[in-house]
Write a protein that holds these residues in place. Sequence first.
Motif, mmCIF file in Angstrom:
data_model
loop_
_atom_site.group_PDB
_atom_site.id
_atom_site.type_symbol
_atom_site.label_atom_id
_atom_site.label_comp_id
_atom_site.label_asym_id
_atom_site.label_seq_id
_atom_site.Cartn_x
_atom_site.Cartn_y
_atom_site.Cartn_z
ATOM 1 N N GLY A 11 -20.466 -54.454 48.945
ATOM 2 C CA GLY A 11 -19.389 -55.119 48.209
ATOM 3 C C GLY A 11 -18.859 -54.314 47.053
ATOM 4 N N THR A 12 -18.596 -53.027 47.284
ATOM 5 C CA THR A 12 -18.219 -52.137 46.185
ATOM 6 C C THR A 12 -16.878 -52.502 45.553
ATOM 7 O OG1 THR A 12 -17.291 -50.597 47.823
ATOM 8 C CG2 THR A 12 -19.546 -50.200 47.075
ATOM 9 N N ARG A 13 -15.998 -53.169 46.290
ATOM 10 C CA ARG A 13 -14.690 -53.535 45.728
ATOM 11 C C ARG A 13 -14.760 -54.824 44.912
ATOM 12 N NH1 ARG A 13 -10.961 -52.569 51.001
ATOM 13 N NH2 ARG A 13 -12.888 -53.261 52.007
ATOM 14 N N LEU A 14 -15.954 -55.385 44.825
ATOM 15 C CA LEU A 14 -16.159 -56.578 43.994
ATOM 16 C C LEU A 14 -17.321 -56.305 43.038
ATOM 17 C CD1 LEU A 14 -15.124 -59.502 43.587
ATOM 18 C CD2 LEU A 14 -16.799 -60.245 45.275
ATOM 19 N N ARG A 15 -17.332 -55.085 42.494
ATOM 20 C CA ARG A 15 -18.459 -54.634 41.684
ATOM 21 C C ARG A 15 -18.697 -55.522 40.478
ATOM 22 N NH1 ARG A 15 -22.704 -52.496 43.080
ATOM 23 N NH2 ARG A 15 -21.585 -50.922 44.272
ATOM 24 N N GLU A 16 -17.657 -56.188 39.989
ATOM 25 C CA GLU A 16 -17.828 -57.079 38.832
ATOM 26 C C GLU A 16 -18.858 -58.174 39.126
ATOM 27 O OE1 GLU A 16 -13.563 -55.601 38.935
ATOM 28 O OE2 GLU A 16 -14.998 -56.448 40.352
ATOM 29 N N GLU A 17 -18.963 -58.581 40.386
ATOM 30 C CA GLU A 17 -19.889 -59.636 40.772
ATOM 31 C C GLU A 17 -21.105 -59.117 41.533
ATOM 32 O OE1 GLU A 17 -19.867 -62.972 40.236
ATOM 33 O OE2 GLU A 17 -18.152 -62.765 38.894
ATOM 34 N N THR A 18 -20.964 -57.969 42.189
ATOM 35 C CA THR A 18 -22.012 -57.520 43.113
ATOM 36 C C THR A 18 -22.957 -56.466 42.539
ATOM 37 O OG1 THR A 18 -20.511 -55.849 44.067
ATOM 38 C CG2 THR A 18 -20.578 -58.042 45.109
ATOM 39 N N GLU A 19 -22.826 -56.178 41.273
ATOM 40 C CA GLU A 19 -23.733 -55.188 40.692
ATOM 41 C C GLU A 19 -25.174 -55.677 40.719
ATOM 42 O OE1 GLU A 19 -24.270 -52.424 36.688
ATOM 43 O OE2 GLU A 19 -22.543 -53.779 36.864
#
Length: 258
Positions: A11-19
């Motif tokens: 989910g690299t394009r949703l890094r704000e949530e997937t870190e």
Amino acid sequence: MKVIILCGGKGTRLREETEYKPKPMVEIGGRPIMWHIMQRYAAYGHKEFVLPLGYKGEVIKQYFQEYKIRNADFTVDLGTGETTLHQGAAKCTDWKVTLCDTGEDTMKGARIKRVAQHIDTDRFMVTYGDGVADIDIDALVAFHKRQGKMGTFTGVRMPSRFGTVSTDESGNITDWQEKPVLNQYTNCGFFVFEREFMDYLSEDDDCDLEKAPLERLAKEGQLAMYPHKGFWQCMDTLRDYQYLTELWDKGNTPWVAK
């Protein structure tokens, strides 16, 4: 039928949530988006799920290991440490969820192949762990049976994020469309496969579902598309996440089975 939900990507394009958690565990309305997907299938009687895990798979394992305690009323005896769950407080306890580590960098086709031992029926379903829809699962399965193909995917027509302009050779505008719906269909998951499809897959890390396996199926005339004209939304970016959250907050949740 058992349902495989692909939930190993980073989910690299949703890094704000997937870190700190895998994308299927990003919450919409206080529930992971994966739970919303499962709830849709369960509403049609499909309550056995197989989850091929990858990136931060331990977060998903912990969620289901603690599912009852997270979703039930309970009493704790502080003297003995004994916990008593109260009957009827937890929802969806008739689901069966199999969680399998399939490698952090494994492609989707290989993930499916690596959980093949848990598929003991002649037919199974697969979908992505980041897309919700108001799809009629019964209608999808009936369509698959009528087509008589080895595989069926669900196709949707996506609206463009941008408007389009058509011109003639002199540069005069002949057509203007503000965010039109594209004519071509896009694969949105919600697959149905015959068990034989497993033979088209490999456990090699680079076996990607949408590449050689589905391309071969299409070339052999064994792939059908179920056209879905209703609601579908993936959660690929922060914009998508915010949109789904906004819909939930407004009570506009067409993907929730009643």
